[in-house]
Design a protein around this motif. Structure first.
Motif, mmCIF file in Angstrom:
data_model
loop_
_atom_site.group_PDB
_atom_site.id
_atom_site.type_symbol
_atom_site.label_atom_id
_atom_site.label_comp_id
_atom_site.label_asym_id
_atom_site.label_seq_id
_atom_site.Cartn_x
_atom_site.Cartn_y
_atom_site.Cartn_z
ATOM 1 N N TYR A 307 0.833 -1.206 0.000
ATOM 2 C CA TYR A 307 0.000 0.000 0.000
ATOM 3 C C TYR A 307 0.864 1.251 0.000
ATOM 4 C CZ TYR A 307 -2.892 3.750 1.861
ATOM 5 O OH TYR A 307 -3.501 4.959 2.049
ATOM 6 N N LEU A 308 1.900 1.264 0.842
ATOM 7 C CA LEU A 308 2.727 2.465 0.956
ATOM 8 C C LEU A 308 3.461 2.774 -0.337
ATOM 9 C CD1 LEU A 308 4.180 1.955 4.549
ATOM 10 C CD2 LEU A 308 2.373 3.534 3.848
ATOM 11 N N CYS A 309 3.881 1.730 -1.083
ATOM 12 C CA CYS A 309 4.537 1.974 -2.368
ATOM 13 C C CYS A 309 3.612 2.720 -3.329
ATOM 14 C CB CYS A 309 4.986 0.652 -2.988
ATOM 15 S SG CYS A 309 6.461 -0.066 -2.228
ATOM 16 N N GLU A 310 2.326 2.430 -3.230
ATOM 17 C CA GLU A 310 1.359 3.083 -4.109
ATOM 18 C C GLU A 310 1.148 4.549 -3.753
ATOM 19 O OE1 GLU A 310 -2.344 1.033 -4.324
ATOM 20 O OE2 GLU A 310 -1.419 -0.949 -4.434
ATOM 21 N N VAL A 311 1.201 4.850 -2.470
ATOM 22 C CA VAL A 311 0.806 6.201 -2.023
ATOM 23 C C VAL A 311 1.966 7.038 -1.524
ATOM 24 C CG1 VAL A 311 -1.479 5.324 -1.391
ATOM 25 C CG2 VAL A 311 0.309 5.468 0.361
ATOM 26 N N ALA A 312 3.182 6.474 -1.482
ATOM 27 C CA ALA A 312 4.307 7.163 -0.839
ATOM 28 C C ALA A 312 4.514 8.562 -1.395
ATOM 29 C CB ALA A 312 5.584 6.333 -0.987
ATOM 30 N N ALA A 313 4.505 8.702 -2.728
ATOM 31 C CA ALA A 313 4.775 10.011 -3.322
ATOM 32 C C ALA A 313 3.781 11.062 -2.853
ATOM 33 C CB ALA A 313 4.756 9.905 -4.850
ATOM 34 N N GLY A 314 2.538 10.643 -2.629
ATOM 35 C CA GLY A 314 1.523 11.577 -2.166
ATOM 36 C C GLY A 314 1.574 11.863 -0.684
ATOM 37 N N HIS A 315 2.504 11.188 0.048
ATOM 38 C CA HIS A 315 2.626 11.390 1.489
ATOM 39 C C HIS A 315 3.930 12.081 1.864
ATOM 40 C CE1 HIS A 315 -0.722 8.650 1.472
ATOM 41 N NE2 HIS A 315 -0.845 8.712 2.780
ATOM 42 N N ALA A 316 4.576 12.721 0.888
ATOM 43 C CA ALA A 316 5.852 13.372 1.153
ATOM 44 C C ALA A 316 5.731 14.519 2.149
ATOM 45 C CB ALA A 316 6.462 13.875 -0.155
ATOM 46 N N ASP A 317 4.536 15.078 2.286
ATOM 47 C CA ASP A 317 4.345 16.202 3.193
ATOM 48 C C ASP A 317 3.972 15.756 4.602
ATOM 49 O OD1 ASP A 317 1.815 15.213 2.549
ATOM 50 O OD2 ASP A 317 0.859 17.190 2.669
ATOM 51 N N ARG A 318 4.006 14.455 4.859
ATOM 52 C CA ARG A 318 3.525 13.934 6.143
ATOM 53 C C ARG A 318 4.659 13.687 7.137
ATOM 54 N NH1 ARG A 318 -2.052 11.583 6.122
ATOM 55 N NH2 ARG A 318 -2.937 12.332 4.172
ATOM 56 N N ALA A 319 4.288 13.523 8.390
ATOM 57 C CA ALA A 319 5.174 12.999 9.422
ATOM 58 C C ALA A 319 4.733 11.570 9.687
ATOM 59 C CB ALA A 319 5.079 13.833 10.700
ATOM 60 N N ALA A 320 5.675 10.634 9.674
ATOM 61 C CA ALA A 320 5.346 9.219 9.798
ATOM 62 C C ALA A 320 5.681 8.704 11.193
ATOM 63 C CB ALA A 320 6.092 8.408 8.751
ATOM 64 N N TYR A 321 4.777 7.881 11.716
ATOM 65 C CA TYR A 321 4.958 7.200 12.988
ATOM 66 C C TYR A 321 4.728 5.713 12.733
ATOM 67 C CZ TYR A 321 4.913 11.800 15.078
ATOM 68 O OH TYR A 321 5.227 13.099 15.395
ATOM 69 N N VAL A 322 5.774 4.917 12.928
ATOM 70 C CA VAL A 322 5.749 3.509 12.547
ATOM 71 C C VAL A 322 6.101 2.667 13.758
ATOM 72 C CG1 VAL A 322 6.559 1.810 10.870
ATOM 73 C CG2 VAL A 322 6.614 4.254 10.283
ATOM 74 N N CYS A 323 5.292 1.640 14.011
ATOM 75 C CA CYS A 323 5.545 0.795 15.172
ATOM 76 C C CYS A 323 5.157 -0.642 14.854
ATOM 77 C CB CYS A 323 4.754 1.308 16.376
ATOM 78 S SG CYS A 323 5.284 0.545 17.919
ATOM 79 N N ARG A 337 11.989 6.310 3.291
ATOM 80 C CA ARG A 337 13.210 7.104 3.231
ATOM 81 C C ARG A 337 13.384 7.668 1.823
ATOM 82 N NH1 ARG A 337 16.067 2.916 6.708
ATOM 83 N NH2 ARG A 337 16.264 3.906 8.759
ATOM 84 N N GLY A 338 13.746 8.917 1.741
ATOM 85 C CA GLY A 338 13.853 9.584 0.452
ATOM 86 C C GLY A 338 12.551 10.220 0.015
ATOM 87 N N VAL A 339 11.461 9.890 0.705
ATOM 88 C CA VAL A 339 10.155 10.498 0.427
ATOM 89 C C VAL A 339 9.805 11.466 1.543
ATOM 90 C CG1 VAL A 339 7.690 10.074 0.064
ATOM 91 C CG2 VAL A 339 9.383 8.472 -0.863
ATOM 92 N N ILE A 340 9.869 10.984 2.781
ATOM 93 C CA ILE A 340 9.604 11.812 3.959
ATOM 94 C C ILE A 340 10.946 12.167 4.592
ATOM 95 C CG2 ILE A 340 8.561 11.855 6.259
ATOM 96 C CD1 ILE A 340 6.405 9.987 5.226
ATOM 97 N N PRO A 341 11.206 13.433 4.902
ATOM 98 C CA PRO A 341 12.485 13.825 5.513
ATOM 99 C C PRO A 341 12.773 13.029 6.784
ATOM 100 C CG PRO A 341 11.239 15.768 4.866
ATOM 101 C CD PRO A 341 10.310 14.594 4.695
#
Length: 364
Positions: A307-323, A337-341
């Motif tokens: 799913y993330l591969c499909e939407v990653a480019a559109g989530h470049a402006d987000r802050a990610a929290y992964v657990c 990495r490379g999409v979200i700072p």
């Protein structure tokens, strides 16, 4: 003066560990890690896994000499290493005196609640999904924590249960009683603590509670949120979002939850409640990796990374929290990495005996 080495011999004599900005100090025995010395000396040093997998014990070596037991580049960049940052659990003292700066410790460095070690008991155990329980714990004193942090639990006097197990608080402090804590616990076959917990009704059983620990939490930023959880990695994400509601956050949220089958999805009522109370847009995306063919499931199948591969480019402006488990964390970070700072990528690895066989478990 400081020195960091991946080679060399162990120091033949002990020394002293100092935490700068405080009067905290501990004796370091020959061949002992900085973290082991700190724990033995009752220094409330942030830590979880003890084997270099979680990165919680990152600190900065200011004076002294240490030898690293293993490569720590997963959590410490070359630039940070040059600046003196190390993992205390992987740092053997090579000089008599070692001084470190520890995030959250020392004068004026943090307002985080100080860890405490207190008696506790099992108040209630409630099934949430196959192999997942909600564990409510009564505490002998009030405990303050930050949503996203963890506590360590042991069972006094029980054979094989003296090593601490780390579990994330599954409820925001704003929603919790200060003398009760809630955790989501996944059964890890062969894990001493979870085998014990799942084997019988443990209501009233004595526990030892230590916490809060850990640095996973919400970081204020003018960005929408992408939250990704695998298994009981949902618990700290849930707590962070609940705290966001209490704090009046109104940014957009996408919550992606990975599970094997529909039966393994849990806390759906809690997620519905989050969605109804959140002030911005709230999208919930469950992804099932082993849902049987022919089931009535109409949602997404595969892995969360699909799913993330499909939407990653559109989530470049987000802050990610992964657990979640280490494999999932690594796969998700490879996509993001490379999409979200990097400064907006926050994650917490859930370790069990299978992934951290050399030290205390985070989920077993």
């Amino acid at each position: 003066m400081k020195a960091i080495s991946l080679g060399g011999r162990k120091s033949g004599r002990g020394g002293t560990l100092h935490v700068l900005g405080s009067d905290l100090a501990a004796r370091i025995e020959a061949g002992e890690t900085l973290l082991s010395a700190a724990v033995r000396g009752n220094i409330p040093f942030p830590h979880m896994c003890n084997v270099g997998e979680c990165g919680t014990c990152k600190c900065r070596l200011v004076t002294g000499h240490i030898r690293l037991k293993r490569d720590i580049s997963r959590h410490v960049t070359p630039e940070e290493l040059s600046a003196g940052f190390v993992l205390a659990c992987q740092s053997l003292a090579m000089s008599e005196d070692v001084a470190v700066e520890v995030p959250g410790m020392g004068r004026g460095r943090s307002t985080d609640p100080a860890p405490v070690q207190i008696d506790a008991s099992v108040a209630r155990v409630t099934p949430l999904a196959p192999g997942v329980l909600a564990l409510e714990v009564d505490l002998a004193a009030e405990v303050r924590y930050v949503a996203g942090q963890v506590a360590q639990l042991t069972v006094p006097g029980a054979p094989g249960l003296g090593e601490p197990r780390c579990y994330s608080f599954a409820e925001a402090p704003a929603r919790a009683s200060p003398r009760r804590a809630l955790f989501h616990v996944r059964h890890v076959p062969g894990g001493a603590f979870t085998d014990w917990l799942f084997a019988a009704d443990r209501t009233g059983a004595r526990l030892c509670f230590s916490g809060p620990h850990g640095g996973f939490r919400y970081h204020a930023a003018d960005r929408p949120l992408l939250c990704v959880a695998g298994g009981t990695g949902l618990s700290p994400i849930k707590a962070i979002l609940e705290q966001g509601i209490a704090d009046g956050l109104a940014c957009d949220v996408t919550l992606v939850v990975g599970a094997r089958t529909q039966q393994d999805l849990y806390a759906l009522d809690a997620i519905t409640s989050l969605k109804e109370r959140w002030r911005g847009r709230f999208a919930f995306v469950p992804v099932l990796s082993q849902e049987p063919e022919g089931s009535r499931w109409t949602g997404r199948k595969g892995h969360v990374t699909d799913y993330l591969c499909e939407v990653a480019a559109g989530h470049a402006d987000r802050a990610a929290y992964v657990c979640g488990p280490p494999g999932m964390i690594d796969a998700v970070l490879d996509v993001l990495r490379g999409v979200i700072p990097p400064k907006h990528l926050h994650y917490d690895r859930f370790l069990d005996r299978g992934s951290a066989a050399l030290g205390p478990s985070s989920a077993a």
